[in-house]
Structures are given as C-alpha cells and as structure tokens.
Design a protein around this motif. Structure first.
Motif, PDB file in Angstrom:
ATOM      1  N   LEU A 152       6.976   9.226  35.749  1.00  0.00           N
ATOM      2  CA  LEU A 152       6.363   9.841  34.760  1.00  0.00           C
ATOM      3  C   LEU A 152       5.175   9.235  35.071  1.00  0.00           C
ATOM      4  CD1 LEU A 152       6.109  12.708  33.708  1.00  0.00           C
ATOM      5  CD2 LEU A 152       6.511  12.054  31.294  1.00  0.00           C
ATOM      6  N   MET A 153       4.661  10.161  35.779  1.00  0.00           N
ATOM      7  CA  MET A 153       2.724   9.656  35.503  1.00  0.00           C
ATOM      8  C   MET A 153       1.662  10.701  35.146  1.00  0.00           C
ATOM      9  SD  MET A 153       3.133   8.816  39.391  1.00  0.00           S
ATOM     10  CE  MET A 153       1.471   7.955  40.384  1.00  0.00           C
ATOM     11  N   LEU A 154       0.910   9.955  34.266  1.00  0.00           N
ATOM     12  CA  LEU A 154      -0.025  11.097  33.553  1.00  0.00           C
ATOM     13  C   LEU A 154      -0.812  11.095  32.658  1.00  0.00           C
ATOM     14  CD1 LEU A 154       3.217  11.714  30.382  1.00  0.00           C
ATOM     15  CD2 LEU A 154       1.999  13.414  32.027  1.00  0.00           C
ATOM     16  N   ALA A 155      -1.364   9.590  33.411  1.00  0.00           N
ATOM     17  CA  ALA A 155      -2.883   9.164  33.011  1.00  0.00           C
ATOM     18  C   ALA A 155      -3.866  10.543  33.876  1.00  0.00           C
ATOM     19  CB  ALA A 155      -2.957   8.097  35.158  1.00  0.00           C
ATOM     20  N   ASN A 203      -4.876  11.987  32.084  1.00  0.00           N
ATOM     21  CA  ASN A 203      -5.096  13.617  30.584  1.00  0.00           C
ATOM     22  C   ASN A 203      -5.992  13.544  29.591  1.00  0.00           C
ATOM     23  OD1 ASN A 203      -3.219  15.665  32.015  1.00  0.00           O
ATOM     24  ND2 ASN A 203      -2.311  13.675  32.617  1.00  0.00           N
ATOM     25  N   MET A 204      -6.894  13.092  29.573  1.00  0.00           N
ATOM     26  CA  MET A 204      -7.864  12.906  28.626  1.00  0.00           C
ATOM     27  C   MET A 204      -7.316  13.838  27.009  1.00  0.00           C
ATOM     28  SD  MET A 204      -8.778  10.514  30.496  1.00  0.00           S
ATOM     29  CE  MET A 204      -9.767   9.726  29.372  1.00  0.00           C
ATOM     30  N   ASN A 205      -7.055  14.143  26.936  1.00  0.00           N
ATOM     31  CA  ASN A 205      -7.032  14.678  25.641  1.00  0.00           C
ATOM     32  C   ASN A 205      -4.776  14.391  25.510  1.00  0.00           C
ATOM     33  OD1 ASN A 205      -9.578  16.015  25.098  1.00  0.00           O
ATOM     34  ND2 ASN A 205      -8.951  17.872  26.559  1.00  0.00           N
ATOM     35  N   LEU A 206      -4.364  13.986  26.135  1.00  0.00           N
ATOM     36  CA  LEU A 206      -2.962  13.866  25.693  1.00  0.00           C
ATOM     37  C   LEU A 206      -2.931  12.858  24.621  1.00  0.00           C
ATOM     38  CD1 LEU A 206       0.076  14.533  25.836  1.00  0.00           C
ATOM     39  CD2 LEU A 206       0.291  12.969  28.774  1.00  0.00           C
ATOM     40  N   THR A 207      -3.729  12.569  22.981  1.00  0.00           N
ATOM     41  CA  THR A 207      -3.416  11.426  22.547  1.00  0.00           C
ATOM     42  C   THR A 207      -2.358  11.250  21.758  1.00  0.00           C
ATOM     43  OG1 THR A 207      -4.142  13.252  20.659  1.00  0.00           O
ATOM     44  CG2 THR A 207      -6.464  12.191  22.289  1.00  0.00           C
ATOM     45  N   TYR A 208      -0.798  11.973  21.966  1.00  0.00           N
ATOM     46  CA  TYR A 208      -0.155  11.500  21.439  1.00  0.00           C
ATOM     47  C   TYR A 208       1.216  12.354  22.071  1.00  0.00           C
ATOM     48  CZ  TYR A 208       0.165  16.121  19.276  1.00  0.00           C
ATOM     49  OH  TYR A 208       0.507  17.437  18.987  1.00  0.00           O
ATOM     50  N   LEU A 209       1.715  11.634  21.776  1.00  0.00           N
ATOM     51  CA  LEU A 209       3.314  12.433  22.690  1.00  0.00           C
ATOM     52  C   LEU A 209       4.752  12.979  21.710  1.00  0.00           C
ATOM     53  CD1 LEU A 209       3.968   9.465  25.028  1.00  0.00           C
ATOM     54  CD2 LEU A 209       2.981  11.040  25.760  1.00  0.00           C
ATOM     55  N   PRO A 210       4.610  14.330  21.916  1.00  0.00           N
ATOM     56  CA  PRO A 210       5.314  14.928  21.016  1.00  0.00           C
ATOM     57  C   PRO A 210       6.823  14.571  21.640  1.00  0.00           C
ATOM     58  CG  PRO A 210       4.932  16.017  22.472  1.00  0.00           C
ATOM     59  CD  PRO A 210       3.974  15.324  22.725  1.00  0.00           C
ATOM     60  N   THR A 238      10.361   5.278  33.455  1.00  0.00           N
ATOM     61  CA  THR A 238       9.007   4.818  32.905  1.00  0.00           C
ATOM     62  C   THR A 238       7.558   5.589  32.794  1.00  0.00           C
ATOM     63  OG1 THR A 238       8.402   4.620  34.647  1.00  0.00           O
ATOM     64  CG2 THR A 238       9.577   2.922  33.112  1.00  0.00           C
ATOM     65  N   CYS A 239       6.538   5.587  31.684  1.00  0.00           N
ATOM     66  CA  CYS A 239       6.099   6.630  31.656  1.00  0.00           C
ATOM     67  C   CYS A 239       4.267   6.221  31.170  1.00  0.00           C
ATOM     68  CB  CYS A 239       6.012   7.301  30.134  1.00  0.00           C
ATOM     69  SG  CYS A 239       4.401   8.908  29.643  1.00  0.00           S
ATOM     70  N   ASN A 240       3.744   6.860  32.719  1.00  0.00           N
ATOM     71  CA  ASN A 240       2.248   5.660  32.165  1.00  0.00           C
ATOM     72  C   ASN A 240       1.007   6.467  32.008  1.00  0.00           C
ATOM     73  OD1 ASN A 240      -0.045   4.082  33.459  1.00  0.00           O
ATOM     74  ND2 ASN A 240       1.003   3.185  34.429  1.00  0.00           N
ATOM     75  N   MET A 241       0.298   6.120  31.064  1.00  0.00           N
ATOM     76  CA  MET A 241      -0.737   6.394  30.137  1.00  0.00           C
ATOM     77  C   MET A 241      -2.016   5.966  30.189  1.00  0.00           C
ATOM     78  SD  MET A 241       0.832   8.894  28.900  1.00  0.00           S
ATOM     79  CE  MET A 241      -0.705   8.968  26.958  1.00  0.00           C
ATOM     80  N   LYS A 295       9.029   0.518  28.581  1.00  0.00           N
ATOM     81  CA  LYS A 295       8.791   2.183  29.650  1.00  0.00           C
ATOM     82  C   LYS A 295       7.947   2.732  29.108  1.00  0.00           C
ATOM     83  CE  LYS A 295      13.594   2.418  27.522  1.00  0.00           C
ATOM     84  NZ  LYS A 295      14.411   3.011  26.398  1.00  0.00           N
ATOM     85  N   LEU A 296       7.219   2.819  27.881  1.00  0.00           N
ATOM     86  CA  LEU A 296       5.762   3.478  27.664  1.00  0.00           C
ATOM     87  C   LEU A 296       4.349   2.140  28.429  1.00  0.00           C
ATOM     88  CD1 LEU A 296       4.009   5.588  26.540  1.00  0.00           C
ATOM     89  CD2 LEU A 296       4.091   4.107  24.534  1.00  0.00           C
ATOM     90  N   LEU A 297       4.100   3.065  29.327  1.00  0.00           N
ATOM     91  CA  LEU A 297       2.895   1.969  30.545  1.00  0.00           C
ATOM     92  C   LEU A 297       1.641   2.000  29.762  1.00  0.00           C
ATOM     93  CD1 LEU A 297       5.251   1.199  33.394  1.00  0.00           C
ATOM     94  CD2 LEU A 297       5.714  -0.227  31.232  1.00  0.00           C
ATOM     95  N   GLU A 298       0.561   0.674  29.858  1.00  0.00           N
ATOM     96  CA  GLU A 298      -0.907   1.246  29.701  1.00  0.00           C
ATOM     97  C   GLU A 298      -1.512   1.760  28.642  1.00  0.00           C
ATOM     98  OE1 GLU A 298      -2.606  -0.286  31.616  1.00  0.00           O
ATOM     99  OE2 GLU A 298      -0.941  -0.581  32.898  1.00  0.00           O
ATOM    100  N   ALA A 299      -0.303   2.349  27.326  1.00  0.00           N
ATOM    101  CA  ALA A 299      -0.503   3.077  26.175  1.00  0.00           C
ATOM    102  C   ALA A 299      -1.599   2.070  25.396  1.00  0.00           C
ATOM    103  CB  ALA A 299       0.820   3.146  25.641  1.00  0.00           C
ATOM    104  N   MET A 300      -2.539   2.903  25.372  1.00  0.00           N
ATOM    105  CA  MET A 300      -3.701   1.961  24.557  1.00  0.00           C
ATOM    106  C   MET A 300      -4.418   2.744  23.135  1.00  0.00           C
ATOM    107  SD  MET A 300      -3.760  -0.806  25.655  1.00  0.00           S
ATOM    108  CE  MET A 300      -5.198  -1.828  25.085  1.00  0.00           C
TER     109      MET A 300
END
Length: 233
Positions: free
Chosen positions: A134-137, A139-146, A163-166, A192-197
């Motif tokens: 899953l590629m989500l890079a 999406n600058m307002n996606l600041t949390y994952l429900p 995997t999910c790339n943030m 799994k949760l990649l590049e999550a800062m």
C-alpha cells in the motif's frame, strides 16, 4: 436533459465490466469523478484476466477522482496492480479494496499524492487475503491511521506481510496513533509500517505508550465516520 457525471461514470464501469478478456485497463486524461460502489460487476462473467487498472493522474495536474465506493473492485479476484495516484481522493468507503473471492496473490495499491485524511476512511478498507503493498506517500493530511480501516490490514495472517509506506507524512503524536505504538511488537509493525515519522522528527514507532497517550487536537471532535456513497451506486 443531460447525463449526470455520476450516471455517466456508472455506465463507464458497467461497460468496462463486460470486457471479460482484457488484462489491463489504462485510462489517461479522464474526468472520472468517483469510483462507484460495486464498480465492477460480474453479470457478463468474471474478469479473470484483469491484472492491472491504471487511472492515475499526471504529476502536478488536477485530478478528478474524489472518492472510492464500497466493494468497488470486489469481483476482480486476480487484480495485481491498482493505480489511483495523483488524484484528489478524500473519501474511501467500507471494504473499498476488499476481494472476498480473491486468489492468494499479491497486489500493489497506489494512492500516493491524494488528499486523504484519517477521518474519511470506512471500515475494513484494504485486502486481507492478498499480500498488499500500500503506497500512501504524499497524502500530507493523513496524519493518523484509523484502526477501523487499518487494524485487520496489519494483523499477522501467516503469509508474507502487508506493507504500508507513509513517506513524507508527519504523523500525530497522540491517541489517534496510540494503537499503532501499542501493537508494534505483536503486529511486527517495524516490518509493515514503513517511513512513518512523527511530527517531532522521530520515527513514530520509536515512541512509548506514555508519549502517545495525549489528547489529539480538537479532542471533542468526531474523528471516524463512514462516507456513504448512495448516489454512486
């Protein structure tokens, strides 16, 4: 009387659903406003050969797709790639990317550079029976994952991991993301949760429960709700 954009879109996907021998759908420079509920049907037979759907927008241009409906791709059991990047998607409905009859396989879902945020996801959105990238890079307002949308996506299921790339997104350091930190070991989220800062410049999963146990901004607001796309059926 003219044809409404929604009705025209439904007609488009009904027509695409008749292409039972096609293996790739690539539509460029389109003006599709939404992916409707149950977009692909199997009335003319299952599209067993379809592997790729590419509806991405051009980098820097204004996309047109704003929402993805319930069970939009559920009949496409052999789909391996779905590109909806560089659109203006703000809402994703329940089970939008679920494949109830899916073969065990892999799929890449590209949602990069849309306008997603954590409050506009339905429940059980992503595949649980396909190994998913899953590629989500962007999406600058996606600041949390429900958790209603992502918990079952991240669960351990005895096969190669989703995997999910943030990349590039600064995530909230508060209770909205607390479930990720609390489950980082049992769910093996470091793989799994990649590049999550975090917004503080530290990797999100490096934070402790105590650091995350902070009320989010506007704590009395309603954060999770389902976007109902009745008009798009």
């Amino acid at each position: 009387m003219g044809v409404s954009p929604v009705n025209a879109t439904c007609d488009l996907f009904s027509a695409l659903s008749t292409l039972t021998n096609v293996n790739q759908i690539n539509i460029v420079n389109h003006r599709i406003p939404i992916i409707p509920n149950n977009a692909f049907n199997d009335k003319m037979g299952v599209l067993e050969n379809l592997r790729t759907i590419d509806l991405h927008g051009s980098t820097g241009s204004n996309g047109t797709i704003i929402a993805v409906g319930t069970n939009a791709f559920s009949t496409l059991k052999n789909l391996n790639k779905l590109d909806l990047s560089n659109q203006i998607i703000v809402a994703i409905n329940d089970s939008a990317f679920q494949f109830p009859r899916a073969n065990w396989d892999r799929i890449t879902i590209n949602l990069e550079h849309n306008r997603l945020n954590g409050s506009r996801f339905g429940s059980h959105v992503f595949p649980t029976n396909k190994v998913t990238t899953l590629m989500l890079a962007g999406n600058m307002n996606l600041t949390y994952l429900p958790d209603g949308a992502f918990y079952d996506f991240f669960e351990e299921r005895g096969h190669d991991r989703n995997t999910c790339n943030m990349s590039g997104i600064q995530m909230e350091i508060d209770r909205l993301n607390l479930w990720l930190v609390d489950n980082k070991v049992t769910m093996k989220l470091d793989q799994k949760l990649l590049e999550a800062m975090g917004k503080d410049g530290t990797a999100l999963l490096k934070h402790t429960h105590k650091q995350m146990d902070v009320a989010p901004p506007g704590a009395n607001a309603v954060y999770n709700h389902t976007i109902i796309l009745h008009d798009f059926e």
